[in-house]
Design a protein around this motif. Structure first.
Motif, mmCIF file in Angstrom:
data_model
loop_
_atom_site.group_PDB
_atom_site.id
_atom_site.type_symbol
_atom_site.label_atom_id
_atom_site.label_comp_id
_atom_site.label_asym_id
_atom_site.label_seq_id
_atom_site.Cartn_x
_atom_site.Cartn_y
_atom_site.Cartn_z
ATOM 1 N N PHE A 88 52.789 66.827 51.400
ATOM 2 C CA PHE A 88 52.107 67.567 52.455
ATOM 3 C C PHE A 88 52.827 67.412 53.790
ATOM 4 O O PHE A 88 53.256 66.307 54.150
ATOM 5 C CB PHE A 88 50.661 67.068 52.608
ATOM 6 C CG PHE A 88 49.805 67.314 51.395
ATOM 7 C CD1 PHE A 88 49.241 68.563 51.180
ATOM 8 C CD2 PHE A 88 49.589 66.310 50.470
ATOM 9 C CE1 PHE A 88 48.460 68.807 50.053
ATOM 10 C CE2 PHE A 88 48.809 66.541 49.342
ATOM 11 C CZ PHE A 88 48.253 67.798 49.132
ATOM 12 N N ALA A 89 52.948 68.509 54.517
ATOM 13 C CA ALA A 89 53.467 68.452 55.880
ATOM 14 C C ALA A 89 52.412 67.799 56.779
ATOM 15 O O ALA A 89 51.212 67.991 56.579
ATOM 16 C CB ALA A 89 53.780 69.857 56.381
ATOM 17 N N ARG A 90 52.882 67.024 57.749
ATOM 18 C CA ARG A 90 51.982 66.306 58.654
ATOM 19 C C ARG A 90 50.831 65.668 57.867
ATOM 20 O O ARG A 90 49.657 65.949 58.087
ATOM 21 C CB ARG A 90 51.451 67.253 59.729
ATOM 22 C CG ARG A 90 52.508 67.707 60.726
ATOM 23 C CD ARG A 90 52.046 68.899 61.560
ATOM 24 N NE ARG A 90 50.748 68.663 62.193
ATOM 25 C CZ ARG A 90 50.005 69.622 62.743
ATOM 26 N NH1 ARG A 90 50.458 70.878 62.733
ATOM 27 N NH2 ARG A 90 48.846 69.351 63.304
ATOM 28 N N PRO A 91 51.167 64.797 56.932
ATOM 29 C CA PRO A 91 50.156 64.293 56.000
ATOM 30 C C PRO A 91 49.043 63.490 56.646
ATOM 31 O O PRO A 91 47.948 63.394 56.081
ATOM 32 C CB PRO A 91 50.974 63.421 55.039
ATOM 33 C CG PRO A 91 52.182 63.012 55.828
ATOM 34 C CD PRO A 91 52.486 64.201 56.682
ATOM 35 N N ASN A 92 49.293 62.913 57.812
ATOM 36 C CA ASN A 92 48.269 62.085 58.448
ATOM 37 C C ASN A 92 47.415 62.851 59.455
ATOM 38 O O ASN A 92 46.538 62.267 60.093
ATOM 39 C CB ASN A 92 48.927 60.875 59.132
ATOM 40 C CG ASN A 92 49.550 59.938 58.119
ATOM 41 O OD1 ASN A 92 48.975 59.658 57.075
ATOM 42 N ND2 ASN A 92 50.749 59.458 58.421
ATOM 43 N N ASP A 93 47.668 64.145 59.583
ATOM 44 C CA ASP A 93 46.879 64.981 60.478
ATOM 45 C C ASP A 93 45.801 65.732 59.698
ATOM 46 O O ASP A 93 46.005 66.124 58.540
ATOM 47 C CB ASP A 93 47.769 65.999 61.207
ATOM 48 C CG ASP A 93 48.725 65.330 62.177
ATOM 49 O OD1 ASP A 93 48.484 64.158 62.539
ATOM 50 O OD2 ASP A 93 49.721 65.974 62.560
ATOM 51 N N PHE A 94 44.672 65.936 60.342
ATOM 52 C CA PHE A 94 43.555 66.659 59.731
ATOM 53 C C PHE A 94 43.691 68.133 60.089
ATOM 54 O O PHE A 94 43.363 68.561 61.197
ATOM 55 C CB PHE A 94 42.236 66.091 60.266
ATOM 56 C CG PHE A 94 41.005 66.615 59.566
ATOM 57 C CD1 PHE A 94 40.596 66.094 58.354
ATOM 58 C CD2 PHE A 94 40.242 67.622 60.142
ATOM 59 C CE1 PHE A 94 39.450 66.564 57.720
ATOM 60 C CE2 PHE A 94 39.099 68.097 59.526
ATOM 61 C CZ PHE A 94 38.707 67.576 58.303
ATOM 62 N N VAL A 95 44.205 68.942 59.144
ATOM 63 C CA VAL A 95 44.510 70.350 59.407
ATOM 64 C C VAL A 95 43.938 71.216 58.271
ATOM 65 O O VAL A 95 44.605 71.493 57.274
ATOM 66 C CB VAL A 95 46.031 70.591 59.525
ATOM 67 C CG1 VAL A 95 46.305 72.021 60.002
ATOM 68 C CG2 VAL A 95 46.693 69.584 60.448
ATOM 69 N N PRO A 96 42.696 71.663 58.376
ATOM 70 C CA PRO A 96 42.094 72.481 57.323
ATOM 71 C C PRO A 96 42.842 73.784 57.062
ATOM 72 O O PRO A 96 42.762 74.337 55.950
ATOM 73 C CB PRO A 96 40.680 72.755 57.847
ATOM 74 C CG PRO A 96 40.412 71.643 58.798
ATOM 75 C CD PRO A 96 41.725 71.343 59.439
ATOM 76 N N GLU A 97 43.573 74.277 58.051
ATOM 77 C CA GLU A 97 44.283 75.559 57.897
ATOM 78 C C GLU A 97 45.242 75.545 56.711
ATOM 79 O O GLU A 97 45.565 76.607 56.159
ATOM 80 C CB GLU A 97 45.049 75.878 59.193
ATOM 81 C CG GLU A 97 44.175 76.391 60.331
ATOM 82 C CD GLU A 97 43.364 75.305 60.998
ATOM 83 O OE1 GLU A 97 42.479 75.648 61.811
ATOM 84 O OE2 GLU A 97 43.600 74.098 60.723
ATOM 85 N N ARG A 98 45.686 74.367 56.295
ATOM 86 C CA ARG A 98 46.621 74.293 55.170
ATOM 87 C C ARG A 98 45.978 74.779 53.865
ATOM 88 O O ARG A 98 46.678 75.070 52.898
ATOM 89 C CB ARG A 98 47.168 72.871 55.008
ATOM 90 C CG ARG A 98 46.188 71.866 54.472
ATOM 91 C CD ARG A 98 46.825 70.503 54.207
ATOM 92 N NE ARG A 98 46.937 69.672 55.406
ATOM 93 C CZ ARG A 98 48.101 69.213 55.874
ATOM 94 N NH1 ARG A 98 49.220 69.485 55.242
ATOM 95 N NH2 ARG A 98 48.115 68.454 56.953
#
Length: 394
Positions: free
Chosen positions: A301-311
């Motif tokens: 996952f890109a930016r795995p430690n960020d909370f990004v529901p858009e993915r």
């Protein structure tokens, strides 16, 4: 067959620990309780408890605007699981938001059981058991004993063709070949409570935390929910499936904080060993994939430690197009995949939608670092999540 904890009588007929043949038979027994038709019949039950949680929370807020939402999520999921599994709620919500004895017992007993299981896997349980204080063993013993009492009470009522709780389907075997022993019913009762209540409450707690830590995301999902419905009465088990961004939020919650952070271990049964993901693994070796590590890996996952529901949206941003979405398997896959996945999705979607419709969220100062205090076992050991809840005025 993998061993997680010291094995009690009846373990060989537990849906968690049984061999493949027995597991397939148990899954067939459980299956009737988790069909689409059965879950549709339970939709009224889910809605009743979701509404009760909101009503009782509003009463509690009159005394204190800051509430431990982890506790409230546990109250509602334990009540639901009690009625869904045994036909009897634990009455946490009816009592105004009070921990039932069994809830605390489960939290403590599961952690102790997993610690003892680790000793067994490494072959030192027999050596160390005489030196383990009884006080250490007591939480798991209390958990087992109360679960057994619940099962015995339900078994005394017997099979009833007009009842749809899960134990009823297991008791149905009484008149058929393959009847489960009372010990096996005990083991399956424990599994139902832990898998059915604790994990869903954990996911909702973590998702609430990460929403509060990401205010733009919180605002976006609030707007989706509040614009989708004209009144609370429109929010039900079916309508919440039409909230794509909220569903993406829950998927991201499952990724960053999988309710079972470790993987379920499986033993290599083949005498010759086996190839696993291109690697030779010898006979009797134990193999698992650690969910938390896999979902937080930059490989997946890109930016795995960020909370990004858009993915998780259909119109995924370019930055996340190479995410390996299929890696996310919090309910596992194959014949051992979680049979209660449909119920879990229905619960988490309905409960989160109700919370977002009725309340604004803000983390209390002493919960800003909640995530860093959590400890991963097979399930999470987590502390209170204090959130200031403001009822939305309409």
């Amino acid at each position: 067959m993998a061993r997680y904890t010291p094995l009690p009588p009846g373990w060989e007929q537990s849906i968690v620990l049984s061999d493949d043949v027995t597991h397939a038979r148990l899954r067939k027994m459980y299956g009737a309780a988790f069909t689409s038709k059965a879950l549709e019949e339970q939709s009224g039950l889910l809605l009743r408890y979701a509404n009760l949680m909101i009503a009782q929370l509003k009463v509690a807020l009159q005394q204190d605007p800051t509430q431990d939402v982890s506790a409230w999520y546990n109250f509602v999921t334990f009540d639901l699981t009690g009625e869904f599994a045994f036909g009897e709620a634990f009455n946490c919500l009816v009592s105004g938001g009070q921990y039932h004895f069994f809830m605390k017992t489960v939290f403590e007993g599961v952690v102790v059981g997993l610690q003892l299981g680790a000793l067994q896997i490494y072959g030192v349980m027999t050596l160390l058991e005489p030196f383990i204080p009884r006080s250490v063993m007591k939480p798991k013993e209390d958990m087992d004993n109360y679960a057994q009492a619940l099962v015995d009470k339900r078994a005394e009522r017997g099979y009833d063709p007009n009842v749809v709780d899960v134990m009823n389907y297991l008791l149905q075997q009484k008149e058929q070949e393959g009847e489960l022993s009372r010990e096996a019913l005990h083991e399956n009762g424990i599994a139902l409570v832990v898998a059915g209540a604790e994990t869903t409450a954990t996911l909702l707690t973590a998702t609430t935390y990460f929403l509060c830590r990401n205010p733009d995301t919180l605002k976006k999902v609030q707007q989706e929910v509040r614009s989708a419905f004209k009144s609370d009465e429109e929010i039900d088990v079916r309508s919440v499936n039409n909230l794509p961004y909220m569903i993406a939020v829950l998927s991201e919650g499952l990724r960053v904080f999988p309710p079972s952070p470790w993987g379920f271990v499986r033993r290599i049964a083949s005498k010759a060993g086996q190839d696993v993901a291109g690697n030779y693994v010898p006979h009797n070796a134990r193999v698992s994939i650690t969910h938390h590590a896999a979902y937080r890996s930059e490989t997946n996952f890109a930016r795995p430690n960020d909370f990004v529901p858009e993915r998780w949206m259909s119109d995924v941003p370019a930055e996340f197009k190479n995410d390996r979405r299929d890696v996310l398997q919090p309910f596992m896959v194959g014949p051992r995949g979680c049979i209660g996945k449909g119920l879990a999705y229905a619960e988490m979607r309905l409960l989160l939608a109700k919370m977002l419709w009725h309340f604004d969220f803000e983390l209390a100062d002493d919960s800003l670092d909640w995530y860093s205090t959590c400890k991963p076992y097979m399930v999470w050991e987590k502390g209170p999540l204090k959130v200031r809840l403001t009822p939305v005025q309409r």
